[in-house]
Design a protein around this motif. Structure first.
Motif, mmCIF file in Angstrom:
data_model
loop_
_atom_site.group_PDB
_atom_site.id
_atom_site.type_symbol
_atom_site.label_atom_id
_atom_site.label_comp_id
_atom_site.label_asym_id
_atom_site.label_seq_id
_atom_site.Cartn_x
_atom_site.Cartn_y
_atom_site.Cartn_z
ATOM 1 N N ALA A 1 0.837 -1.207 0.000
ATOM 2 C CA ALA A 1 0.000 0.000 0.000
ATOM 3 C C ALA A 1 0.868 1.251 0.000
ATOM 4 O O ALA A 1 1.858 1.339 0.735
ATOM 5 C CB ALA A 1 -0.916 0.002 1.213
ATOM 6 N N ASN B 1 -0.342 4.106 0.976
ATOM 7 C CA ASN B 1 -0.840 4.979 2.042
ATOM 8 C C ASN B 1 -1.459 4.150 3.157
ATOM 9 O O ASN B 1 -1.996 3.067 2.927
ATOM 10 C CB ASN B 1 -1.845 5.993 1.474
ATOM 11 C CG ASN B 1 -3.076 5.322 0.877
ATOM 12 O OD1 ASN B 1 -4.067 5.086 1.565
ATOM 13 N ND2 ASN B 1 -3.028 5.007 -0.420
ATOM 14 N N THR B 2 -1.381 4.674 4.354
ATOM 15 C CA THR B 2 -1.824 3.938 5.542
ATOM 16 C C THR B 2 -3.332 3.746 5.565
ATOM 17 O O THR B 2 -3.827 2.722 6.052
ATOM 18 C CB THR B 2 -1.355 4.671 6.807
ATOM 19 O OG1 THR B 2 0.074 4.772 6.769
ATOM 20 C CG2 THR B 2 -1.758 3.934 8.069
ATOM 21 N N TYR C 1 -4.058 0.659 3.671
ATOM 22 C CA TYR C 1 -3.562 -0.515 4.393
ATOM 23 C C TYR C 1 -4.517 -0.919 5.506
ATOM 24 O O TYR C 1 -4.835 -2.095 5.676
ATOM 25 C CB TYR C 1 -2.182 -0.203 4.964
ATOM 26 C CG TYR C 1 -1.573 -1.342 5.755
ATOM 27 C CD1 TYR C 1 -1.144 -2.501 5.116
ATOM 28 C CD2 TYR C 1 -1.427 -1.249 7.127
ATOM 29 C CE1 TYR C 1 -0.578 -3.543 5.836
ATOM 30 C CE2 TYR C 1 -0.866 -2.288 7.858
ATOM 31 C CZ TYR C 1 -0.444 -3.434 7.208
ATOM 32 O OH TYR C 1 0.104 -4.465 7.932
ATOM 33 N N ASN C 2 -5.013 0.066 6.243
ATOM 34 C CA ASN C 2 -5.932 -0.242 7.351
ATOM 35 C C ASN C 2 -7.310 -0.675 6.848
ATOM 36 O O ASN C 2 -7.971 -1.510 7.472
ATOM 37 C CB ASN C 2 -6.076 0.979 8.259
ATOM 38 C CG ASN C 2 -4.805 1.265 9.041
ATOM 39 O OD1 ASN C 2 -4.012 0.358 9.308
ATOM 40 N ND2 ASN C 2 -4.591 2.524 9.394
ATOM 41 N N ARG D 1 -6.893 -4.604 4.890
ATOM 42 C CA ARG D 1 -5.835 -5.428 5.470
ATOM 43 C C ARG D 1 -5.894 -6.880 5.004
ATOM 44 O O ARG D 1 -4.894 -7.597 5.070
ATOM 45 C CB ARG D 1 -5.916 -5.389 7.009
ATOM 46 C CG ARG D 1 -5.452 -4.097 7.632
ATOM 47 C CD ARG D 1 -3.945 -3.937 7.547
ATOM 48 N NE ARG D 1 -3.250 -4.893 8.376
ATOM 49 C CZ ARG D 1 -2.943 -4.693 9.648
ATOM 50 N NH1 ARG D 1 -3.298 -3.561 10.242
ATOM 51 N NH2 ARG D 1 -2.290 -5.612 10.330
ATOM 52 N N ASN E 1 2.703 -1.944 4.294
ATOM 53 C CA ASN E 1 2.325 -0.532 4.248
ATOM 54 C C ASN E 1 3.563 0.337 4.057
ATOM 55 O O ASN E 1 4.546 0.201 4.791
ATOM 56 C CB ASN E 1 1.630 -0.133 5.555
ATOM 57 C CG ASN E 1 1.225 1.330 5.577
ATOM 58 O OD1 ASN E 1 0.919 1.908 4.536
ATOM 59 N ND2 ASN E 1 1.223 1.932 6.755
ATOM 60 N N THR E 2 3.535 1.229 3.043
ATOM 61 C CA THR E 2 4.594 2.237 2.912
ATOM 62 C C THR E 2 4.048 3.645 3.131
ATOM 63 O O THR E 2 4.716 4.625 2.825
ATOM 64 C CB THR E 2 5.289 2.159 1.529
ATOM 65 O OG1 THR E 2 4.312 2.358 0.495
ATOM 66 C CG2 THR E 2 5.990 0.834 1.337
ATOM 67 N N GLY E 3 2.836 3.739 3.672
ATOM 68 C CA GLY E 3 2.309 5.043 4.062
ATOM 69 C C GLY E 3 3.180 5.676 5.128
ATOM 70 O O GLY E 3 3.129 6.896 5.346
#
Length: 550
Positions: free
Chosen positions: A483, A485-486, A489-490, A493, A499-501
């Protein structure tokens, strides 16, 4: 989050919003102050200066568009006020010097893979059942039903009790509104079945709609693609079903296998329906031969192997305005690390290299590869234009909504997946990777077609970045979802792995994220981690017919 905005490259004349910024917001960046004259959503860009009609729009240090009319400093960029533009490219000087990253952390790392007689190493161990033509697809369905569950490869039926509850409601006379508003029982994960062959990860059925009715070139390309899967390090052997009269002849397939593996010695069975006779005879033979092949495949076990035997395919899909500044450069650094350690990397999706051709061409180790890259790019774009399209039409509605408003903006960010190393070879679909280092592979930007092709070329792990979310997987190679952005990702899931946010939020650097991803790749390659696409049985497989697909 340390900053509200980001200028990606010093030469850029646009700035990226890292969070939603309302009209009138005053932001400071690099000792300059900007007053926003429009609402600017996160991932979108605003003008860092006044633009007049036809002025160049620069991002990632390259031309990505032209102003359609006057845009004031602080104004948001949209599809209405800028249009796609990209610089032309030539065969220039070689620029193959690069700063190799420090790989001391990975110097002694190995992964547990499946060694093959040709020197390659698999990250998995699958048996394939392949049709030479779509006419055999129903027979594959019958074989799948006969083999998968009895051998312990059935998928978890997580939603069975929900369906059973709805059946009870319907039988009891409840109406549609009651059914729609019903509280469903909690869905429990059903334990995995015990496999008869514990060292075989699965039987995969490569259903497709080709093999006949198209051009002979389509048949040749399909045979090359299927040969890439049969000879793939993640594959132990194959059962091939042929009707007999189709364009994609078994003889062509076997020629393509020899090109890729001259000493091919995997278990391999071919059944031609028009020779065998009845369907019952065909399927009975296929079941017996496949079962025998599985017995042989089960003798393979994981062994310590150098990480130089890992070949990563790079993919992006459902990209957003953060993809090019978090997930893509992160796996670009992962690519550089693996290449410095002696491994191989595949960068594909040629429509998403539009605008960065000069950089990629200059990075080719010799002019022959640079010329081949130029030829493939120009020919591909011309074919697209001939049917009323073109690379400029590549961004999807989802891309545009989340900030990728021209193909050049999308491409400049997508190319970051390839890191900074030299290009050792340019491959046309569906050729095989034979050299360590960065390889360019001509494929569409379409997620599944491109991922399918990268695996055929030898990728035994795929890194797939996304900003919007997509479940794409592959039958034989683990596809790691990353992902940008977070929030994504959230939210998703169950289908996203990494995650790379954190890069956007200032919690880690690109380099730290890249190292974290390589560590993850090594664990996936060892079978320690089952990625989401594998867990869900997301076996996407679409051959590319060499017509126009962006």
């Amino acid at each position: 989050m340390k900053n509200q905005v980001l200028k990606v490259h010093p030469d850029d004349n646009v700035i990226v919003a890292l969070t939603d910024l309302p009209q009138g917001t005053v932001v400071k960046y690099d000792d300059q102050e900007y007053t926003l004259i429009d609402n600017v959503q996160a991932k979108h860009k605003f003008a860092a200066k006044d633009f007049e009609k036809d002025d160049d729009i620069i991002m990632y240090g390259v031309l990505v568009g032209k102003a359609q009319y006057h845009i004031s400093k602080g104004g948001v960029l949209t599809t209405k006020n800028i249009h796609h533009a990209a610089n032309d490219f030539t065969i220039g000087d070689r620029k193959t010097d690069w700063n190799k990253p420090d790989v001391s952390k990975f110097a002694d790392r190995t992964f547990y893979g499946y060694p093959r007689s040709d020197g390659s190493v698999g990250t998995a161990n699958y048996w394939l059942v392949i049709p030479m033509v779509f006419c055999e697809n129903r027979n594959l369905e019958v074989l799948e039903e006969a083999l998968i569950t009895p051998l312990g490869y059935g998928r978890n039926k997580m939603y069975t009790n929900q369906a059973q509850e709805l059946i009870k409601m319907y039988k009891s006379g409840q109406d549609v509104s009651q059914i729609l508003n019903a509280d469903m029982p909690y869905v429990e994960q059903v334990p995995k079945q015990e496999r008869l062959f514990p060292h075989v990860d699965g039987i995969k059925f490569l259903v497709h709609n080709g093999g006949c009715g198209g051009t002979r070139q389509d048949a040749q390309a399909l045979c090359g693609l299927l040969a890439g899967y049969i000879t793939h390090p993640n594959v132990a052997g194959a059962t091939v079903l042929s009707l007999g009269c189709q364009n994609a002849q078994v003889s062509i397939l076997e020629e393509e296998i020899k090109k890729r593996s001259p000493l091919f010695d995997k278990p391999y069975f071919v059944l031609e329906q028009q020779k065998v006779g009845t369907e019952a005879e065909l399927l009975s033979l296929a079941i017996k031969q496949t079962f025998a092949g599985l017995v042989l495949a089960n003798r393979n076990t994981r062994q310590p192997s150098p990480i130089s035997k890992i070949c990563i395919g790079l993919e992006c899909g459902g990209s957003d305005g953060f993809s090019g500044i978090s997930a893509n450069p992160a796996i670009g650094y992962t690519s550089d690390l693996l290449i410095a350690a002696g491994g191989s990397v595949i960068l594909a999706e040629f429509p998403e290299l539009c605008g960065v051709e000069q950089n990629m061409s200059d990075r080719c180790v010799d002019t022959n590869n640079a010329e081949r890259f130029s030829y493939l790019m120009r020919t591909y774009n011309e074919r697209a234009k001939a049917v009323g399209s073109g690379f400029d039409m590549n961004p999807s509605p989802g891309n545009i909504k989340d900030g990728l408003i021209t193909d050049a903006i999308k491409s400049a960010g997508a190319a970051k997946k390839g890191g900074t190393s030299p290009v050792v070879e340019v491959l046309d679909y569906p050729e095989k990777v034979t050299k360590p280092g960065l390889n360019l592979l001509c494929t569409p930007g379409n997620d599944v077609e491109s991922t399918t092709a990268e695996v055929a070329s030898g990728a035994n792990v795929v890194l797939f970045t996304t900003g919007l979310g997509t479940p794409t997987g592959n039958p034989v190679t683990p596809v790691v979802k990353i992902a940008s952005n977070t929030k994504l990702y959230n939210k998703m899931r169950d289908i996203i792995d990494i995650n790379t946010g954190t890069v956007i939020e200032g919690e880690e650097t690109i380099e730290q994220a890249g190292e974290r991803i390589l560590d993850y790749v090594i664990r996936v390659a060892s079978g320690e981690i089952e990625v989401s696409a594998v867990r869900h049985g997301q076996d996407d497989f679409i051959p590319w017919k060499r017509g126009v697909s962006l």
